[in-house]
Scaffold this motif. Structure first.
Motif, PDB file in Angstrom:
ATOM      1  N   TRP A 188       0.887  -1.304  -0.177  1.00 16.36           N
ATOM      2  CA  TRP A 188       0.200   0.166   0.066  1.00 16.36           C
ATOM      3  C   TRP A 188       0.879   1.191  -0.042  1.00 16.36           C
ATOM      4  CZ3 TRP A 188      -4.107  -1.165  -1.832  1.00 16.36           C
ATOM      5  CH2 TRP A 188      -4.929  -2.338  -1.707  1.00 16.36           C
ATOM      6  N   TRP A 189       2.167   1.278   0.544  1.00 16.38           N
ATOM      7  CA  TRP A 189       2.953   2.454   0.585  1.00 16.38           C
ATOM      8  C   TRP A 189       3.377   2.671  -1.035  1.00 16.38           C
ATOM      9  CZ3 TRP A 189       8.444   2.500  -0.609  1.00 16.38           C
ATOM     10  CH2 TRP A 189       8.783   3.829  -0.487  1.00 16.38           C
ATOM     11  N   GLN A 190       3.560   1.573  -1.624  1.00 21.36           N
ATOM     12  CA  GLN A 190       4.016   1.818  -3.186  1.00 21.36           C
ATOM     13  C   GLN A 190       2.818   2.166  -3.667  1.00 21.36           C
ATOM     14  OE1 GLN A 190       5.157  -2.073  -4.237  1.00 21.36           O
ATOM     15  NE2 GLN A 190       7.335  -1.815  -3.576  1.00 21.36           N
ATOM     16  N   ARG A 191       1.652   2.056  -3.249  1.00 19.38           N
ATOM     17  CA  ARG A 191       0.340   2.644  -3.995  1.00 19.38           C
ATOM     18  C   ARG A 191       0.022   3.809  -3.719  1.00 19.38           C
ATOM     19  NH1 ARG A 191      -3.016  -1.896  -6.271  1.00 19.38           N
ATOM     20  NH2 ARG A 191      -1.907  -3.816  -5.826  1.00 19.38           N
ATOM     21  N   GLY A 194      -1.091   3.964   5.755  1.00 14.37           N
ATOM     22  CA  GLY A 194      -1.611   4.734   6.537  1.00 14.37           C
ATOM     23  C   GLY A 194      -3.140   5.058   6.527  1.00 14.37           C
ATOM     24  N   THR A 195      -4.001   4.862   5.454  1.00 17.02           N
ATOM     25  CA  THR A 195      -5.319   5.040   5.216  1.00 17.02           C
ATOM     26  C   THR A 195      -6.162   4.126   6.191  1.00 17.02           C
ATOM     27  OG1 THR A 195      -5.685   3.716   3.213  1.00 17.02           O
ATOM     28  CG2 THR A 195      -4.970   6.080   3.232  1.00 17.02           C
ATOM     29  N   SER A 196      -7.071   4.498   6.380  1.00 15.02           N
ATOM     30  CA  SER A 196      -8.216   3.430   7.224  1.00 15.02           C
ATOM     31  C   SER A 196      -8.446   2.221   6.343  1.00 15.02           C
ATOM     32  CB  SER A 196      -9.525   3.934   7.687  1.00 15.02           C
ATOM     33  OG  SER A 196     -10.330   4.729   6.494  1.00 15.02           O
ATOM     34  N   ASP A 197      -8.723   2.410   5.066  1.00 16.99           N
ATOM     35  CA  ASP A 197      -8.835   1.116   4.261  1.00 16.99           C
ATOM     36  C   ASP A 197      -7.623   0.252   4.112  1.00 16.99           C
ATOM     37  OD1 ASP A 197     -11.291   2.040   3.647  1.00 16.99           O
ATOM     38  OD2 ASP A 197     -10.963   2.761   1.636  1.00 16.99           O
ATOM     39  N   ALA A 198      -6.411   1.057   4.435  1.00 13.82           N
ATOM     40  CA  ALA A 198      -5.201   0.128   4.113  1.00 13.82           C
ATOM     41  C   ALA A 198      -4.992  -0.743   5.462  1.00 13.82           C
ATOM     42  CB  ALA A 198      -4.038   0.848   3.866  1.00 13.82           C
ATOM     43  N   LEU A 199      -5.397  -0.036   6.741  1.00 11.46           N
ATOM     44  CA  LEU A 199      -5.134  -0.680   7.627  1.00 11.46           C
ATOM     45  C   LEU A 199      -6.190  -1.879   8.112  1.00 11.46           C
ATOM     46  CD1 LEU A 199      -4.922   2.408  10.226  1.00 11.46           C
ATOM     47  CD2 LEU A 199      -3.010   0.756   9.460  1.00 11.46           C
ATOM     48  N   ALA A 215     -12.437  -7.121  -1.832  1.00 13.75           N
ATOM     49  CA  ALA A 215     -13.324  -6.735  -2.821  1.00 13.75           C
ATOM     50  C   ALA A 215     -14.424  -5.673  -2.063  1.00 13.75           C
ATOM     51  CB  ALA A 215     -14.083  -7.731  -3.405  1.00 13.75           C
ATOM     52  N   GLY A 216     -14.844  -5.982  -1.000  1.00 15.48           N
ATOM     53  CA  GLY A 216     -15.574  -5.029  -0.246  1.00 15.48           C
ATOM     54  C   GLY A 216     -15.114  -3.763   0.301  1.00 15.48           C
ATOM     55  N   ILE A 217     -13.653  -3.955   0.453  1.00 14.86           N
ATOM     56  CA  ILE A 217     -12.871  -2.649   0.791  1.00 14.86           C
ATOM     57  C   ILE A 217     -12.550  -1.745  -0.486  1.00 14.86           C
ATOM     58  CG2 ILE A 217     -11.021  -2.003   2.087  1.00 14.86           C
ATOM     59  CD1 ILE A 217     -10.751  -4.569   3.670  1.00 14.86           C
ATOM     60  N   TYR A 218     -12.122  -2.601  -1.389  1.00 16.38           N
ATOM     61  CA  TYR A 218     -11.708  -1.839  -2.708  1.00 16.38           C
ATOM     62  C   TYR A 218     -12.489  -2.639  -3.824  1.00 16.38           C
ATOM     63  CZ  TYR A 218      -7.647  -0.525  -0.190  1.00 16.38           C
ATOM     64  OH  TYR A 218      -6.888   0.048   0.950  1.00 16.38           O
ATOM     65  N   SER A 219     -13.587  -1.643  -4.327  1.00 15.36           N
ATOM     66  CA  SER A 219     -14.558  -2.175  -5.359  1.00 15.36           C
ATOM     67  C   SER A 219     -13.686  -2.424  -6.538  1.00 15.36           C
ATOM     68  CB  SER A 219     -15.294  -1.122  -5.603  1.00 15.36           C
ATOM     69  OG  SER A 219     -15.029   0.044  -6.336  1.00 15.36           O
TER      70      SER A 219
END
Length: 335
Positions: A28-31, A35-40, A93-97
């Motif tokens: 997620w750092w590369q993306r 640190g975002t809530s979705d990443a956590l 998939a529910g977190i990232y459509s």
């Protein structure tokens, strides 16, 4: 082989969680989303469904189903990983459509992790079994040494020697040498995992010489062995506790002991028979784990054999003499 304790499993899962969290964070750092809530949330989901759920489920199922075959274990292990990865795919998939993993994607992603963690699981169990076997062997040797130095044993041995000093000095000298050899062998094999069957029989015969001199015609021993297997490696002090049990629990005289060594396929088979009262029915119907708290000699032997590869021990009673029969099977190349 021994199972993992809850503490060992928890430590292993913590280690895998750290690896998973590190990989997820880097991804997620590369993306640019670290640190975002979705990443956590995605990191927590990954830890739970990529490792915790599959490994815990697989270990529980293997233990509950009593699976011993490595291939079946691996298939079950992979099945648990596939299901965990599948659930992880749906959750992600529910977190990232935009994320959508098909069954084939999940299949190939789960293969390396399933195989890798299973290899680590089997390797740790094998290492743990080796360590426990060594501790049990040392425990058995210490028990043997304590028994050998027990005043009652020494009294009987010395009393036997005394009886021969005047009537047969040469016999007394031979028995003294036998006793010294047994005690010396106990100390010399303190750090030895296996010895040749020939060596084991040599020391066993010296111990039997003392018992034969003590019991005289009340003890009869018949040893049948194929000389081609004398170089097979076996754990030291494997047989003496069983023979001692037969002598200790004898109810009729003469005590008749039969030892037979033979090859059975690729295995070495050792059969010990006596003409005593036999094993109680409760012992014959018990599982091996339930017998680990029986007599010291028998329980220690059962535990040691239970930790060896492709080894087993069976208890039965002879249908004719009703005496006890112990059958031990070991790998012919055990060592």
């Amino acid at each position: 082989m021994p199972e993992l304790t809850k503490k060992e499993l928890f430590i292993a899962l913590l280690g895998l969680s750290f690896i998973s969290a590190t990989i997820t964070f880097l991804d997620w750092w590369q993306r640019g989303q670290a640190g975002t809530s979705d990443a956590l949330l995605a990191g927590v989901v990954a830890i739970v469904f990529l490792f915790w759920v599959p490994i815990s489920s697989a270990i529980f199922a293997i233990k509950r189903l009593g699976i011993k075959n490595i291939l079946y274990e691996l298939l079950l292990w992979f099945g648990c990983f596939y299901i965990g990865y599948r659930i992880w795919g749906f959750a992600l998939a529910g977190i990232y459509s935009a994320v959508n993993f098909g069954w084939l994607d999940v299949f190939f992603m789960s293969i390396p992790w399933a195989i890798g963690t299973y290899i680590l699981y089997r390797a740790y169990r094998a290492y743990k079994a080796l360590q426990i076997e060594r501790l049990l062997r040392q425990h058995a040797e210490l028990n043997q040494l304590k028994h050998a130095l027990h005043p009652h044993f020494l009294f009987n041995s010395l009393n036997t020697l005394t009886a021969f000093i005047t009537s047969n000095p040469e016999k007394a000298e031979l028995l003294t040498d036998d006793l010294a050899s047994v005690l010396r062998h106990i100390l010399d094999t303190n750090n030895v995992d296996t010895i040749s069957l020939k060596h084991e029989l040599m020391i066993l015969q010296k111990w039997l010489n003392i018992e034969l001199a003590r019991l005289g015609d009340d003890l009869k021993i018949d040893i049948d062995i194929d000389e081609a297997i004398l170089d097979v490696q076996i754990p030291p002090f494997l047989l003496q506790p069983l023979l001692e049990n037969s002598i200790k629990h004898a109810t009729q005289f003469p005590i008749e002991l039969t030892l037979k060594y033979k090859t059975h396929g690729s295995a070495l088979q050792i059969i010990i028979r006596d003409n005593g009262p036999g094993f109680p029915d409760a012992m014959l119907t018990s599982q091996p784990d339930d017998l680990k708290h029986s007599g010291v000699g028998l329980s220690t032997t059962i535990q040691r054999i239970g930790l060896m590869r492709h080894a087993n021990i069976q208890l039965s009673n002879d249908p004719e003499s009703k005496g006890a029969v112990v059958t031990i099977s070991l790998e012919s190349n055990h060592g």
